[in-house]
Design an enzyme around this catalytic site. Structure first.
Site, PDB file in Angstrom:
ATOM      1  N   GLY A  11       0.837  -1.204   0.000  1.00  0.00           N
ATOM      2  CA  GLY A  11       0.000   0.000   0.000  1.00  0.00           C
ATOM      3  C   GLY A  11       0.866   1.245   0.000  1.00  0.00           C
ATOM      4  O   GLY A  11       1.913   1.272   0.643  1.00  0.00           O
ATOM      5  N   ARG A  72       0.646  -4.843  -5.445  1.00  0.00           N
ATOM      6  CA  ARG A  72       0.794  -6.106  -4.726  1.00  0.00           C
ATOM      7  C   ARG A  72       0.953  -7.159  -5.817  1.00  0.00           C
ATOM      8  O   ARG A  72       0.320  -7.066  -6.859  1.00  0.00           O
ATOM      9  CB  ARG A  72      -0.434  -6.392  -3.863  1.00  0.00           C
ATOM     10  CG  ARG A  72      -0.730  -5.254  -2.887  1.00  0.00           C
ATOM     11  CD  ARG A  72      -1.826  -5.629  -1.914  1.00  0.00           C
ATOM     12  NE  ARG A  72      -2.371  -4.436  -1.273  1.00  0.00           N
ATOM     13  CZ  ARG A  72      -1.848  -3.839  -0.214  1.00  0.00           C
ATOM     14  NH1 ARG A  72      -0.750  -4.307   0.334  1.00  0.00           N
ATOM     15  NH2 ARG A  72      -2.419  -2.770   0.316  1.00  0.00           N
ATOM     16  N   ASP A 103       5.618  -4.901   5.855  1.00  0.00           N
ATOM     17  CA  ASP A 103       6.106  -6.238   6.247  1.00  0.00           C
ATOM     18  C   ASP A 103       6.103  -7.234   5.086  1.00  0.00           C
ATOM     19  O   ASP A 103       7.045  -8.015   4.923  1.00  0.00           O
ATOM     20  CB  ASP A 103       5.278  -6.773   7.429  1.00  0.00           C
ATOM     21  CG  ASP A 103       3.797  -6.889   7.098  1.00  0.00           C
ATOM     22  OD1 ASP A 103       3.293  -6.090   6.286  1.00  0.00           O
ATOM     23  OD2 ASP A 103       3.138  -7.785   7.654  1.00  0.00           O
ATOM     24  N   THR A 125       4.577   2.131   5.605  1.00  0.00           N
ATOM     25  CA  THR A 125       3.201   1.615   5.566  1.00  0.00           C
ATOM     26  C   THR A 125       2.411   2.391   6.603  1.00  0.00           C
ATOM     27  O   THR A 125       2.943   2.663   7.691  1.00  0.00           O
ATOM     28  CB  THR A 125       3.131   0.110   5.885  1.00  0.00           C
ATOM     29  OG1 THR A 125       1.766  -0.233   6.207  1.00  0.00           O
ATOM     30  CG2 THR A 125       4.002  -0.308   7.065  1.00  0.00           C
ATOM     31  N   ASP A 127       0.211   1.236   8.352  1.00  0.00           N
ATOM     32  CA  ASP A 127      -0.220   0.320   9.415  1.00  0.00           C
ATOM     33  C   ASP A 127       0.646   0.355  10.682  1.00  0.00           C
ATOM     34  O   ASP A 127       0.196  -0.056  11.742  1.00  0.00           O
ATOM     35  CB  ASP A 127      -0.253  -1.120   8.887  1.00  0.00           C
ATOM     36  CG  ASP A 127      -1.378  -1.335   7.885  1.00  0.00           C
ATOM     37  OD1 ASP A 127      -2.311  -0.514   7.858  1.00  0.00           O
ATOM     38  OD2 ASP A 127      -1.298  -2.305   7.116  1.00  0.00           O
ATOM     39  N   ASP A 129       3.033  -1.651  11.500  1.00  0.00           N
ATOM     40  CA  ASP A 129       3.056  -3.024  12.022  1.00  0.00           C
ATOM     41  C   ASP A 129       4.404  -3.703  11.770  1.00  0.00           C
ATOM     42  O   ASP A 129       4.479  -4.909  11.573  1.00  0.00           O
ATOM     43  CB  ASP A 129       1.923  -3.849  11.385  1.00  0.00           C
ATOM     44  CG  ASP A 129       1.985  -3.858   9.865  1.00  0.00           C
ATOM     45  OD1 ASP A 129       2.819  -3.128   9.286  1.00  0.00           O
ATOM     46  OD2 ASP A 129       1.214  -4.602   9.245  1.00  0.00           O
ATOM     47  N   ARG A 171      -5.995  -4.048   8.738  1.00  0.00           N
ATOM     48  CA  ARG A 171      -6.556  -5.386   8.517  1.00  0.00           C
ATOM     49  C   ARG A 171      -6.151  -6.319   9.663  1.00  0.00           C
ATOM     50  O   ARG A 171      -6.957  -7.064  10.165  1.00  0.00           O
ATOM     51  CB  ARG A 171      -6.026  -5.918   7.179  1.00  0.00           C
ATOM     52  CG  ARG A 171      -6.960  -6.792   6.448  1.00  0.00           C
ATOM     53  CD  ARG A 171      -6.530  -7.067   5.029  1.00  0.00           C
ATOM     54  NE  ARG A 171      -5.220  -6.536   4.687  1.00  0.00           N
ATOM     55  CZ  ARG A 171      -4.792  -6.339   3.465  1.00  0.00           C
ATOM     56  NH1 ARG A 171      -5.574  -6.607   2.452  1.00  0.00           N
ATOM     57  NH2 ARG A 171      -3.579  -5.878   3.216  1.00  0.00           N
TER      58      ARG A 171
HETATM   59  N1  LIG Z   1       6.360 -14.310   1.610  1.00  0.00           N
HETATM   60  C1  LIG Z   1       6.572 -13.521   0.554  1.00  0.00           C
HETATM   61  N2  LIG Z   1       7.467 -13.886  -0.405  1.00  0.00           N
HETATM   62  C2  LIG Z   1       7.700 -13.099  -1.465  1.00  0.00           C
HETATM   63  N3  LIG Z   1       7.076 -11.923  -1.676  1.00  0.00           N
HETATM   64  C3  LIG Z   1       6.187 -11.511  -0.778  1.00  0.00           C
HETATM   65  C4  LIG Z   1       5.882 -12.272   0.388  1.00  0.00           C
HETATM   66  N4  LIG Z   1       4.956 -11.603   1.110  1.00  0.00           N
HETATM   67  C5  LIG Z   1       4.687 -10.482   0.409  1.00  0.00           C
HETATM   68  N5  LIG Z   1       5.428 -10.408  -0.714  1.00  0.00           N
HETATM   69  C6  LIG Z   1       5.387  -9.381  -1.762  1.00  0.00           C
HETATM   70  O1  LIG Z   1       5.278  -8.082  -1.212  1.00  0.00           O
HETATM   71  C7  LIG Z   1       4.108  -7.442  -1.730  1.00  0.00           C
HETATM   72  C8  LIG Z   1       3.594  -6.429  -0.758  1.00  0.00           C
HETATM   73  O2  LIG Z   1       3.182  -7.075   0.433  1.00  0.00           O
HETATM   74  P1  LIG Z   1       1.832  -6.624   1.181  1.00  0.00           P
HETATM   75  O3  LIG Z   1       0.717  -6.613   0.189  1.00  0.00           O
HETATM   76  O4  LIG Z   1       1.687  -7.501   2.355  1.00  0.00           O
HETATM   77  O5  LIG Z   1       2.082  -5.101   1.572  1.00  0.00           O
HETATM   78  P2  LIG Z   1       3.058  -4.447   2.643  1.00  0.00           P
HETATM   79  O6  LIG Z   1       4.400  -4.281   2.058  1.00  0.00           O
HETATM   80  O7  LIG Z   1       2.971  -5.194   3.925  1.00  0.00           O
HETATM   81  O8  LIG Z   1       2.435  -2.992   2.779  1.00  0.00           O
HETATM   82  P3  LIG Z   1       0.975  -2.600   3.398  1.00  0.00           P
HETATM   83  O9  LIG Z   1       0.652  -3.573   4.488  1.00  0.00           O
HETATM   84  O10 LIG Z   1       1.170  -1.211   3.863  1.00  0.00           O
HETATM   85  O11 LIG Z   1       0.022  -2.650   2.268  1.00  0.00           O
HETATM   86  C9  LIG Z   1       3.171  -8.618  -2.025  1.00  0.00           C
HETATM   87  O12 LIG Z   1       2.153  -8.274  -2.931  1.00  0.00           O
HETATM   88  C10 LIG Z   1       4.138  -9.628  -2.615  1.00  0.00           C
HETATM   89  O13 LIG Z   1       4.452  -9.344  -3.954  1.00  0.00           O
HETATM   90  O1  LIG Z   2      -7.051  -2.384  -0.947  1.00  0.00           O
HETATM   91  P1  LIG Z   2      -5.595  -2.492  -0.707  1.00  0.00           P
HETATM   92  O2  LIG Z   2      -4.763  -1.584  -1.520  1.00  0.00           O
HETATM   93  O3  LIG Z   2      -5.128  -3.908  -0.746  1.00  0.00           O
HETATM   94  O4  LIG Z   2      -5.321  -1.926   0.761  1.00  0.00           O
HETATM   95  C1  LIG Z   2      -5.940  -2.322   1.934  1.00  0.00           C
HETATM   96  C2  LIG Z   2      -4.973  -2.532   3.061  1.00  0.00           C
HETATM   97  O5  LIG Z   2      -3.796  -1.750   2.950  1.00  0.00           O
HETATM   98  C3  LIG Z   2      -3.527  -1.095   4.163  1.00  0.00           C
HETATM   99  O6  LIG Z   2      -4.088   0.162   4.097  1.00  0.00           O
HETATM  100  C4  LIG Z   2      -2.111  -0.796   4.363  1.00  0.00           C
HETATM  101  O7  LIG Z   2      -1.657   0.021   3.328  1.00  0.00           O
HETATM  102  C5  LIG Z   2      -4.289  -1.906   5.192  1.00  0.00           C
HETATM  103  O8  LIG Z   2      -4.551  -1.260   6.407  1.00  0.00           O
HETATM  104  C6  LIG Z   2      -5.532  -2.235   4.406  1.00  0.00           C
HETATM  105  O9  LIG Z   2      -6.246  -3.289   4.911  1.00  0.00           O
HETATM  106 MG   LIG Z   3       1.682  -4.998   5.583  1.00  0.00          MG
END
Ligand SMILES: Nc1ncnc2c1ncn2[C@@H]1O[C@H](COP(=O)(O)OP(=O)(O)OP(=O)(O)O)[C@@H](O)[C@H]1O
Ligand SMILES: O=P(O)(O)OC[C@H]1O[C@](O)(CO)[C@@H](O)[C@@H]1O
Ligand SMILES: [Mg+2]
Length: 319
Positions: A11, A72, A103, A125, A127, A129, A171
């Site tokens: 995000g 994502r 994360d 992020t 979040d 977290d 979430r």
């Molecule tokens: N275990 C994993 N192995 C490889 N790639 C991963 C893994 N987990 C997540 N990713 C990659 O990282 C991308 C971003 O992860 P995620 O959607 O959980 O968002 P985030 O970085 O935690 O940010 P936010 O929670 O703010 O949206 C995923 O769409 C995926 O491409």
């Molecule tokens: O609809 P998307 O882009 O997957 O985002 C939703 C999620 O992304 C976050 O906003 C983090 O960026 C979470 O709190 C939320 O659940």
């Molecule tokens: Mg995350």
């Protein structure tokens, strides 16, 4: 090291652009080339990249979103996808990578590190977290957005003597909800980390009415229960006619606060310094205000957790 790559993933978060600017300018200062990969790991796998220089990151320090765009990617979670990414990095002559994200993005970065790519993560992020950093880039701005919304809702709730439910993002993590409730003076907060009892919630609301309060504000994280479902439960259990506001993506946009812009600027430059020093598989972090690098797995294996005393404080002050 001659050329580094840079991407934003997951995000979007206010301050990502400030981090991009800082990574690029510090890299250029060190005599490095920078390639920006678009749309996170998706663009990395497809070799969608643009050269970035000091001028191409001008006038973005204050802008929300990310000029590199983000995504994502399920494809990147597969071995085939990551092999593709590795080939693209080699083809682009990139010998180090900065990943700006949360994360999940760090889990992806760790996979690349295991394949031999020097990689440093920057926590961004809304979040908040990610363990072992004071705050993730973007969270402070999101909190201020939620707080401003809550103050506006307080105006109308108090004028009409109403019960309002404010649903915020989160979430799996109740940080935004808890801190919005704390700073906005909510009657109650519901978070994904704690089960809630609808009867107890109704009893609390009834008590506060009986003590002379004419209106109430309840903050709920989306991962605990949706605001609309909570409205139905409160109607069933206590006969309440609550109004619901879902803040949603409003929280992800906007100019970064002073805190987020400064944090992003410090971490961006620090990430490049660590890559040049030979670090890999780490997050560039500020912990208790001190710059340090943290092995990526610790950022998700060690949970930050919600402070129980803050949950209790919201309840205690809601009398
Ligand atoms: N275990 C994993 N192995 C490889 N790639 C991963 C893994 N987990 C997540 N990713 C990659 O990282 C991308 C971003 O992860 P995620 O959607 O959980 O968002 P985030 O970085 O935690 O940010 P936010 O929670 O703010 O949206 C995923 O769409 C995926 O491409
Ligand atoms: O609809 P998307 O882009 O997957 O985002 C939703 C999620 O992304 C976050 O906003 C983090 O960026 C979470 O709190 C939320 O659940
Ligand atoms: Mg995350």
């Amino acid at each position: 090291m001659k050329r580094i790559g840079l991407l934003t993933s997951g995000g979007d978060a206010p301050g990502m652009n400030a981090a991009i600017r800082s990574v690029v300018r510090n890299a250029v200062w060190h005599g490095l080339d920078v390639m920006g990969f678009e749309q996170g790991y998706e663009g990395l796998m497809d070799g969608k990249c643009v050269p970035l220089d000091a001028r191409s990151v001008g006038a973005i320090i204050h802008r929300g979103g990310t000029i590199l765009r983000t995504a994502r990617s399920e494809r990147f979670k597969t071995e085939e996808g990551r092999t593709r990414a590795l080939h693209q990095l080699t083809a682009c002559g990139v010998d180090g990578l900065v990943v700006i994200g949360g994360d999940g993005s760090f889990r992806g970065a760790w996979e690349l590190h295991k394949l031999g790519v020097p990689v440093v993560g920057i926590p961004a992020t809304i979040d908040n977290d990610v363990a072992h950093c004071d705050m993730t880039i973007g969270c402070d701005t999101a909190l201020n957005t939620a707080l401003e919304a809550m103050r506006r809702l307080r105006d109308t709730a108090s004028s009409h003597d109403r019960l309002f439910i404010i649903e915020v993002m989160g979430r799996n993590c109740g940080y935004i909800a808890l801190h919005t409730a704390l700073s906005g003076g909510a009657e109650c907060v519901l978070v994904p980390e704690r089960p809630f009892d609808i009867q107890k919630l109704c009893d609390g609301l009834r008590r506060s009415r009986a003590s002379g309060k004419s209106y109430s504000l309840v903050v709920v994280a989306e991962g605990a229960i949706s605001g609309h479902d909570l409205k139905l439960r409160l109607a069933e259990c206590g006969g309440y006619d609550a109004r619901v506001t879902v803040l949603g993506y409003i929280q992800r946009g906007g100019s970064p606060s002073a805190y987020d812009a400064a944090l992003a600027t410090r971490l961006g430059a620090f990430a490049v310094d660590r890559l040049l020093a030979g670090s890999s598989g780490v997050m560039a972090s500020l912990e208790c205000g001190v710059p340090r690098e943290v092995p990526l797995p610790q950022t998700w294996e060690d949970r930050r957790g919600l402070k129980e005393e803050l949950m209790e404080l919201v309840e205690r002050l809601s009398i």
